[in-house]
Design a protein around this motif. Structure first.
Motif, PDB file in Angstrom:
ATOM      1  N   GLU A  70      -4.462   1.080  16.337  1.00 46.45           N
ATOM      2  CA  GLU A  70      -4.619  -0.301  15.872  1.00 46.45           C
ATOM      3  C   GLU A  70      -4.442  -0.386  14.354  1.00 46.45           C
ATOM      4  OE1 GLU A  70      -7.661  -2.456  18.957  1.00 46.45           O
ATOM      5  OE2 GLU A  70      -8.484  -0.776  17.778  1.00 46.45           O
ATOM      6  N   VAL A  71      -4.968   0.586  13.642  1.00 45.45           N
ATOM      7  CA  VAL A  71      -4.797   0.593  12.182  1.00 45.45           C
ATOM      8  C   VAL A  71      -3.329   0.782  11.822  1.00 45.45           C
ATOM      9  CG1 VAL A  71      -5.437   1.707  10.017  1.00 45.45           C
ATOM     10  CG2 VAL A  71      -7.135   1.475  11.835  1.00 45.45           C
ATOM     11  N   ARG A  72      -2.640   1.620  12.566  1.00 48.55           N
ATOM     12  CA  ARG A  72      -1.210   1.814  12.321  1.00 48.55           C
ATOM     13  C   ARG A  72      -0.435   0.515  12.546  1.00 48.55           C
ATOM     14  NH1 ARG A  72       1.001   6.807  11.745  1.00 48.55           N
ATOM     15  NH2 ARG A  72      -0.434   8.579  11.838  1.00 48.55           N
ATOM     16  N   ASP A  73      -0.760  -0.207  13.618  1.00 42.36           N
ATOM     17  CA  ASP A  73      -0.107  -1.495  13.869  1.00 42.36           C
ATOM     18  C   ASP A  73      -0.388  -2.466  12.727  1.00 42.36           C
ATOM     19  OD1 ASP A  73       0.964  -0.654  16.257  1.00 42.36           O
ATOM     20  OD2 ASP A  73      -0.596  -1.546  17.508  1.00 42.36           O
ATOM     21  N   LEU A  74      -1.606  -2.458  12.240  1.00 35.35           N
ATOM     22  CA  LEU A  74      -1.979  -3.323  11.128  1.00 35.35           C
ATOM     23  C   LEU A  74      -1.151  -3.002   9.886  1.00 35.35           C
ATOM     24  CD1 LEU A  74      -3.833  -5.267   9.533  1.00 35.35           C
ATOM     25  CD2 LEU A  74      -5.470  -3.376   9.345  1.00 35.35           C
ATOM     26  N   LEU A  75      -1.065  -1.734   9.538  1.00 36.01           N
ATOM     27  CA  LEU A  75      -0.362  -1.347   8.310  1.00 36.01           C
ATOM     28  C   LEU A  75       1.154  -1.505   8.431  1.00 36.01           C
ATOM     29  CD1 LEU A  75      -2.472   1.738   7.150  1.00 36.01           C
ATOM     30  CD2 LEU A  75      -2.596  -0.647   6.399  1.00 36.01           C
ATOM     31  N   LYS A  91       0.116   1.978  -1.642  1.00 38.42           N
ATOM     32  CA  LYS A  91      -0.204   3.088  -0.737  1.00 38.42           C
ATOM     33  C   LYS A  91      -1.615   2.875  -0.181  1.00 38.42           C
ATOM     34  CE  LYS A  91       3.503   5.655  -1.578  1.00 38.42           C
ATOM     35  NZ  LYS A  91       3.361   6.943  -2.274  1.00 38.42           N
ATOM     36  N   TYR A  92      -1.850   3.411   1.009  1.00 38.34           N
ATOM     37  CA  TYR A  92      -3.169   3.283   1.635  1.00 38.34           C
ATOM     38  C   TYR A  92      -3.674   4.643   2.100  1.00 38.34           C
ATOM     39  CZ  TYR A  92      -2.396  -1.752   1.634  1.00 38.34           C
ATOM     40  OH  TYR A  92      -2.156  -3.053   1.241  1.00 38.34           O
ATOM     41  N   TYR A  93      -4.949   4.893   1.851  1.00 39.19           N
ATOM     42  CA  TYR A  93      -5.630   6.118   2.287  1.00 39.19           C
ATOM     43  C   TYR A  93      -6.759   5.691   3.215  1.00 39.19           C
ATOM     44  CZ  TYR A  93      -2.923   8.121  -1.514  1.00 39.19           C
ATOM     45  OH  TYR A  93      -1.884   8.505  -2.334  1.00 39.19           O
ATOM     46  N   VAL A  94      -6.655   6.092   4.480  1.00 37.29           N
ATOM     47  CA  VAL A  94      -7.518   5.548   5.527  1.00 37.29           C
ATOM     48  C   VAL A  94      -8.593   6.544   5.927  1.00 37.29           C
ATOM     49  CG1 VAL A  94      -7.571   4.479   7.808  1.00 37.29           C
ATOM     50  CG2 VAL A  94      -5.530   4.224   6.357  1.00 37.29           C
ATOM     51  N   LEU A 158      -2.801  -7.591   4.528  1.00 40.26           N
ATOM     52  CA  LEU A 158      -3.709  -6.752   5.310  1.00 40.26           C
ATOM     53  C   LEU A 158      -4.889  -7.557   5.848  1.00 40.26           C
ATOM     54  CD1 LEU A 158      -4.886  -3.168   4.356  1.00 40.26           C
ATOM     55  CD2 LEU A 158      -6.422  -4.792   5.438  1.00 40.26           C
ATOM     56  N   ILE A 159      -5.561  -8.311   4.991  1.00 38.88           N
ATOM     57  CA  ILE A 159      -6.757  -9.005   5.450  1.00 38.88           C
ATOM     58  C   ILE A 159      -6.421 -10.157   6.402  1.00 38.88           C
ATOM     59  CG2 ILE A 159      -8.068  -8.323   3.414  1.00 38.88           C
ATOM     60  CD1 ILE A 159      -7.748 -11.131   2.311  1.00 38.88           C
ATOM     61  N   LEU A 160      -5.240 -10.782   6.219  1.00 39.66           N
ATOM     62  CA  LEU A 160      -4.862 -11.862   7.130  1.00 39.66           C
ATOM     63  C   LEU A 160      -4.408 -11.324   8.487  1.00 39.66           C
ATOM     64  CD1 LEU A 160      -2.999 -14.305   4.715  1.00 39.66           C
ATOM     65  CD2 LEU A 160      -5.324 -14.481   5.609  1.00 39.66           C
ATOM     66  N   LYS A 161      -3.618 -10.254   8.471  1.00 36.70           N
ATOM     67  CA  LYS A 161      -3.209  -9.639   9.737  1.00 36.70           C
ATOM     68  C   LYS A 161      -4.427  -9.075  10.469  1.00 36.70           C
ATOM     69  CE  LYS A 161      -0.566  -7.924  12.951  1.00 36.70           C
ATOM     70  NZ  LYS A 161       0.090  -8.815  13.948  1.00 36.70           N
TER      71      LYS A 161
END
Length: 220
Positions: A70-75, A91-94, A158-161
């Protein structure tokens, strides 16, 4: 609509049983399509609803988790955000493991208790010297500030998706950048901007009042 040729054949040869079966199957098919269409419409969320229901959430439901998929779909959706000359500097570090989550929670100051039940914490950075530059030269007085601008655009996506997917977020500017850099091995040519919590709201947050439009916009 019934096939005209088949209808004529029924009238001529009196094949009434097959005709009735044909009608029944046709009606069931139409009903199924109609139900499916209603379900799709009912489950959809309008863009206005995403905007009006998004909140900065400071209390998360510890019983609800979010998967890596789900996080991958979001990003992947976030990658559609615009950036200076399509430089895509963000860049994002999860953090999703218990170890990394606990570590990041200790690096967000007074927000620690507020986000302790969030199943995902995301560190947002941008690469220096990309947005705001042309052939290595600063394009205007803002310079690397355009990297922060592009990072903000990505974080907005990110926050809207996330809200469209049923999740909630909190963007935190209180964070210990040096410790985060060490924890995630973030290169020195990246500026650490924010930590974003991702999860499900535990309660309905209030909506803060917005300033009157005429205070923020001037029309000429």
């Amino acid at each position: 609509m019934l096939n005209n040729w088949y209808f004529c054949r029924v009238l001529i040869f009196g094949d009434m049983k097959k005709f009735l079966l044909f009608v029944a199957v046709s009606l069931l098919t139409l009903a199924s399509c109609s139900d499916s269409k209603k379900e799709t419409t009912a489950s959809g969320v309008s863009f206005d609803e995403v905007l009006t229901t998004r909140r900065s959430v400071r209390s998360y439901d510890a019983t609800k988790k979010i998967s890596e998929a789900e996080v991958r779909d979001l990003l992947k959706a976030v990658q559609e955000a615009p950036s200076w000359a399509n430089q895509q500097p963000t860049k994002y570090y999860v953090a999703m493991s218990a170890e990394k989550l606990a570590a990041v929670q200790d690096m967000v100051g007074g927000n620690k208790e507020r986000i302790k039940d969030a199943p995902v914490l995301i560190v947002s950075t941008y690469e220096k010297g990309k947005s705001g530059f042309f052939k290595g030269e600063q394009s205007n007085e803002i310079g690397d500030g355009w990297g922060a601008y592009d990072n903000g655009l990505s974080n907005c996506y990110l926050i809207l998706k996330a809200r469209a997917m049923g999740f909630d977020t909190l963007i935190m500017g209180m964070r210990e950048a040096d410790k985060l850099r060490e924890l995630f091995s973030i290169p020195s040519d990246e500026t650490i901007m924010a930590v974003i919590s991702l999860g499900y709201r535990a309660e309905e947050p209030n909506r803060p009042e917005r300033r009157p439009l005429d205070e923020i916009a001037k029309f000429f």
